[in-house]
Design a protein around this motif. Structure first.
Motif, PDB file in Angstrom:
ATOM      1  N   ALA A 151       0.952  -1.027   0.174  1.00 22.36           N
ATOM      2  CA  ALA A 151      -0.445  -0.026  -0.208  1.00 22.36           C
ATOM      3  C   ALA A 151       0.333   1.359   0.173  1.00 22.36           C
ATOM      4  O   ALA A 151       0.423   2.459  -1.335  1.00 22.36           O
ATOM      5  CB  ALA A 151      -1.262  -0.053   0.749  1.00 22.36           C
ATOM      6  N   ILE A 152       1.267   1.036   0.809  1.00 26.24           N
ATOM      7  CA  ILE A 152       2.921   2.344   0.405  1.00 26.24           C
ATOM      8  C   ILE A 152       4.009   2.212  -0.481  1.00 26.24           C
ATOM      9  O   ILE A 152       3.759   3.088  -1.340  1.00 26.24           O
ATOM     10  CB  ILE A 152       3.592   1.929   1.878  1.00 26.24           C
ATOM     11  N   ASP A 153       4.317   1.556  -0.607  1.00 26.11           N
ATOM     12  CA  ASP A 153       5.335   1.542  -2.072  1.00 26.11           C
ATOM     13  C   ASP A 153       4.163   2.208  -3.001  1.00 26.11           C
ATOM     14  O   ASP A 153       4.623   2.146  -3.859  1.00 26.11           O
ATOM     15  CB  ASP A 153       5.761  -0.270  -2.841  1.00 26.11           C
ATOM     16  N   TYR A 154       2.884   1.414  -3.709  1.00 28.69           N
ATOM     17  CA  TYR A 154       2.519   1.856  -5.052  1.00 28.69           C
ATOM     18  C   TYR A 154       1.777   3.227  -4.410  1.00 28.69           C
ATOM     19  O   TYR A 154       0.277   3.069  -5.363  1.00 28.69           O
ATOM     20  CB  TYR A 154       1.871   0.334  -5.067  1.00 28.69           C
ATOM     21  N   ASN A 155       2.385   3.806  -4.049  1.00 22.94           N
ATOM     22  CA  ASN A 155       1.059   5.349  -2.475  1.00 22.94           C
ATOM     23  C   ASN A 155       1.810   6.484  -3.993  1.00 22.94           C
ATOM     24  O   ASN A 155       2.821   6.012  -5.084  1.00 22.94           O
ATOM     25  CB  ASN A 155       1.358   5.080  -1.955  1.00 22.94           C
ATOM     26  N   ASN A 156       1.053   7.188  -3.485  1.00 22.43           N
ATOM     27  CA  ASN A 156       1.831   8.687  -4.539  1.00 22.43           C
ATOM     28  C   ASN A 156       1.890   9.814  -3.587  1.00 22.43           C
ATOM     29  O   ASN A 156       1.627   9.241  -2.213  1.00 22.43           O
ATOM     30  CB  ASN A 156       0.713   8.709  -5.260  1.00 22.43           C
ATOM     31  N   PRO A 157       3.081  10.309  -3.569  1.00 20.15           N
ATOM     32  CA  PRO A 157       3.694  11.434  -2.564  1.00 20.15           C
ATOM     33  C   PRO A 157       2.159  12.432  -2.526  1.00 20.15           C
ATOM     34  O   PRO A 157       1.127  12.449  -2.978  1.00 20.15           O
ATOM     35  CB  PRO A 157       4.273  12.391  -2.964  1.00 20.15           C
ATOM     36  N   ASN A 158       2.507  12.257  -0.879  1.00 13.98           N
ATOM     37  CA  ASN A 158       1.100  12.778  -0.181  1.00 13.98           C
ATOM     38  C   ASN A 158      -0.402  12.113   0.001  1.00 13.98           C
ATOM     39  O   ASN A 158      -1.607  11.973   0.042  1.00 13.98           O
ATOM     40  CB  ASN A 158       0.709  14.158  -0.762  1.00 13.98           C
ATOM     41  N   GLY A 159      -0.080  10.295  -0.359  1.00 18.77           N
ATOM     42  CA  GLY A 159      -0.925   9.519  -0.237  1.00 18.77           C
ATOM     43  C   GLY A 159      -1.015   8.797   0.751  1.00 18.77           C
ATOM     44  O   GLY A 159      -0.944   9.607   1.759  1.00 18.77           O
ATOM     45  N   LYS A 160      -2.739   8.460   1.115  1.00 20.00           N
ATOM     46  CA  LYS A 160      -3.285   7.797   2.269  1.00 20.00           C
ATOM     47  C   LYS A 160      -3.088   5.926   2.589  1.00 20.00           C
ATOM     48  O   LYS A 160      -3.521   5.767   1.481  1.00 20.00           O
ATOM     49  CB  LYS A 160      -4.516   8.595   3.304  1.00 20.00           C
ATOM     50  N   VAL A 161      -2.623   5.384   3.581  1.00 25.90           N
ATOM     51  CA  VAL A 161      -3.246   4.261   3.765  1.00 25.90           C
ATOM     52  C   VAL A 161      -3.916   4.208   4.453  1.00 25.90           C
ATOM     53  O   VAL A 161      -3.713   4.889   6.060  1.00 25.90           O
ATOM     54  CB  VAL A 161      -1.982   3.102   3.924  1.00 25.90           C
ATOM     55  N   ASN A 162      -5.755   3.986   4.786  1.00 31.74           N
ATOM     56  CA  ASN A 162      -6.420   3.554   6.114  1.00 31.74           C
ATOM     57  C   ASN A 162      -6.559   2.022   6.705  1.00 31.74           C
ATOM     58  O   ASN A 162      -6.835   1.211   5.810  1.00 31.74           O
ATOM     59  CB  ASN A 162      -7.425   4.619   6.412  1.00 31.74           C
ATOM     60  N   VAL A 163      -6.273   2.054   8.082  1.00 36.17           N
ATOM     61  CA  VAL A 163      -6.439   0.086   8.264  1.00 36.17           C
ATOM     62  C   VAL A 163      -7.723   0.338   8.622  1.00 36.17           C
ATOM     63  O   VAL A 163      -7.962   1.037  10.325  1.00 36.17           O
ATOM     64  CB  VAL A 163      -5.212   0.010   9.504  1.00 36.17           C
ATOM     65  N   PHE A 164      -8.795  -0.199   8.965  1.00 35.22           N
ATOM     66  CA  PHE A 164      -9.829  -0.120   9.683  1.00 35.22           C
ATOM     67  C   PHE A 164      -9.849  -2.006   9.793  1.00 35.22           C
ATOM     68  O   PHE A 164      -9.938  -2.989   9.482  1.00 35.22           O
ATOM     69  CB  PHE A 164     -11.162   0.064   9.014  1.00 35.22           C
ATOM     70  N   ILE A 165     -10.198  -2.184  11.291  1.00 34.05           N
ATOM     71  CA  ILE A 165     -10.872  -3.717  11.730  1.00 34.05           C
ATOM     72  C   ILE A 165     -12.291  -2.851  12.508  1.00 34.05           C
ATOM     73  O   ILE A 165     -12.800  -1.926  13.192  1.00 34.05           O
ATOM     74  CB  ILE A 165      -9.670  -4.141  13.107  1.00 34.05           C
ATOM     75  N   ASN A 166     -13.199  -4.413  12.104  1.00 36.40           N
ATOM     76  CA  ASN A 166     -14.872  -4.344  12.952  1.00 36.40           C
ATOM     77  C   ASN A 166     -15.566  -5.883  12.601  1.00 36.40           C
ATOM     78  O   ASN A 166     -14.422  -6.156  11.892  1.00 36.40           O
ATOM     79  CB  ASN A 166     -15.868  -3.458  11.702  1.00 36.40           C
TER      80      ASN A 166
ATOM     81  N   THR B 245      -4.616   5.365  -1.695  1.00 35.12           N
ATOM     82  CA  THR B 245      -5.517   6.667  -2.443  1.00 35.12           C
ATOM     83  C   THR B 245      -4.253   5.968  -3.236  1.00 35.12           C
ATOM     84  O   THR B 245      -3.912   7.092  -3.875  1.00 35.12           O
ATOM     85  CB  THR B 245      -5.028   7.910  -1.616  1.00 35.12           C
ATOM     86  N   GLY B 246      -3.269   4.434  -3.473  1.00 34.12           N
ATOM     87  CA  GLY B 246      -2.245   4.606  -4.591  1.00 34.12           C
ATOM     88  C   GLY B 246      -2.817   4.259  -6.227  1.00 34.12           C
ATOM     89  O   GLY B 246      -3.996   4.975  -6.213  1.00 34.12           O
ATOM     90  N   ILE B 247      -1.774   4.054  -6.920  1.00 37.74           N
ATOM     91  CA  ILE B 247      -2.273   4.198  -8.655  1.00 37.74           C
ATOM     92  C   ILE B 247      -2.705   3.282  -8.815  1.00 37.74           C
ATOM     93  O   ILE B 247      -3.003   2.871 -10.142  1.00 37.74           O
ATOM     94  CB  ILE B 247      -0.522   3.582  -9.126  1.00 37.74           C
ATOM     95  N   GLY B 248      -3.392   2.392  -8.065  1.00 42.36           N
ATOM     96  CA  GLY B 248      -4.068   1.110  -8.346  1.00 42.36           C
ATOM     97  C   GLY B 248      -3.435  -0.274  -9.400  1.00 42.36           C
ATOM     98  O   GLY B 248      -2.828   0.287  -9.215  1.00 42.36           O
ATOM     99  N   ILE B 249      -4.484  -0.888 -10.048  1.00 44.53           N
ATOM    100  CA  ILE B 249      -4.204  -2.317 -10.249  1.00 44.53           C
ATOM    101  C   ILE B 249      -5.321  -2.289 -11.793  1.00 44.53           C
ATOM    102  O   ILE B 249      -6.957  -2.506 -11.173  1.00 44.53           O
ATOM    103  CB  ILE B 249      -4.441  -3.256  -9.968  1.00 44.53           C
ATOM    104  N   VAL B 250      -4.584  -2.616 -12.421  1.00 47.03           N
ATOM    105  CA  VAL B 250      -5.525  -3.047 -13.763  1.00 47.03           C
ATOM    106  C   VAL B 250      -6.293  -3.786 -13.788  1.00 47.03           C
ATOM    107  O   VAL B 250      -6.318  -4.623 -12.932  1.00 47.03           O
ATOM    108  CB  VAL B 250      -4.561  -2.711 -15.469  1.00 47.03           C
TER     109      VAL B 250
END
Length: 332
Positions: free
Chosen positions: A237-252, A265-270
């Motif tokens: 999630a960090i490696d494939y992100n953009n500068p000033n991007g976000k990674v959010n972790v949730f547990i419910n 909020t990274g570059i995504g996957i085709v």
């Protein structure tokens, strides 16, 4: 005409050497068919013997004798016809069943062959880099900085090789479930620990890492494996992100399951790559490949760990919008 037929048949036989599973399928078909033929012969001899023995042999009436001969002929014709039809059906059915029997083995063989080829390719690249660097240094006069660069580059490649070997050992050894100890585990704790450990790395990559973990979320799990699962996903999630991007972790949770979500909020996957992202050594688009020095084993390991914990994993992604990984564990 006949020469062409014989020539094609000879070529087909020669090609069988390069198609071991087709050869095995034909052998199984032959064995199945021979087994049925033997059974048919035994049954037919028994039926024919019983039927013929019931015909009186002491009657002298010529018309009855002719009638008896006619019955014998009809019986033999019927037996040959039925048996011929049955044998044809048996050959077709045997060929089909042999294919069904061998298909899982053939798929495993193909995956193993592909796996070996991919592993060899991934191993060859760092070895080539180190070999080229050493040969260049040995070829002429070099400064202290040249030696430092060689050592630094070689150390990076060695770290890569070491990481890949560890991943391969994990994937090769995870079938021995007796060695894996499971306990009642609060999922939030190892997740929080891994987030704390990787935060400096996220900061260095200019990625904002946040968590929303409130309460207790007990599963039956292995802490070391869970930590490895989490760190693999977070690093992606960090490696494939953009500068000033976000990674959010949730547990419910709900009544039956604990749900872990890691969204970036990274570059995504085709979309065409999504069905294959859990395959070993599979690397998605070139854009993602350029940003990662990994061997393409991280998500394979994640999936293996999820399956060991009787869980499920799914990934949703859009190019340039981000990726969400959702993992569901049964509540302990």
């Amino acid at each position: 005409m006949m020469n062409n037929i014989f020539k094609q048949f000879a070529e087909w036989v020669i090609n069988l050497k390069h198609k071991p599973f087709l050869k095995a399928r034909l052998k199984l078909t032959t064995y199945y068919t021979l087994g049925i033929v033997v059974i048919l012969i035994i049954v037919n001899l028994g039926v024919y013997g019983i039927f013929v023995s019931d015909i009186p042999e002491t009657i002298e009436d010529k018309s009855f004798a002719a009638y008896e001969e006619d019955i014998r002929d009809r019986l033999e014709t019927t037996i040959y016809t039925v048996n011929g039809f049955v044998i044809l059906v048996v050959i077709g059915l045997s060929y089909y069943l042999a294919g069904k029997t061998l298909k899982p083995l053939e798929e495993v063989f193909k995956r193993q062959k592909k796996f070996i080829a991919n592993a060899a390719h991934e191993l060859r690249t760092p070895l080539t880099v180190m070999k080229t660097g050493i040969e260049t240094v040995l070829a002429g006069n070099n400064s202290k900085d040249d030696y430092k660069k060689l050592i630094k580059d070689s150390l990076e490649e060695i770290n890569f090789l070491s990481s890949m070997v560890n991943d391969l050992l994990f994937l090769a050894g995870n079938d021995d479930l007796k060695k894996i100890e499971f306990e009642k585990l609060d999922l939030g704790k190892p997740v929080h620990q891994e987030i704390s450990l990787i935060k400096p790395y996220a900061t260095k990559r200019e990625v904002n890492l946040k968590e929303d973990i409130k309460g207790e979320f007990f599963i039956k799990g292995n802490k070391a494996y869970i930590k490895r699962l989490v760190i693999n996903i977070l690093k992606n999630a960090i490696d494939y992100n953009n500068p000033n991007g976000k990674v959010n972790v949730f547990i419910n949770k709900n009544k039956q399951f604990i749900i872990l979500k890691i969204a970036d909020t990274g570059i995504g996957i085709v979309q065409k790559d999504l069905p294959y992202i859990f395959d070993r050594f599979y690397k998605a688009s070139q854009a993602r490949a350029r940003q990662s020095g990994g061997a393409g084993l991280g998500l394979s390991i994640v999936k293996e760990i999820v399956q060991l914990h009787q869980g499920q994993i799914s990934i949703k992604s859009e190019v340039e919008k981000g990726t969400t990984v959702t993992i569901i564990f049964p509540i302990s």
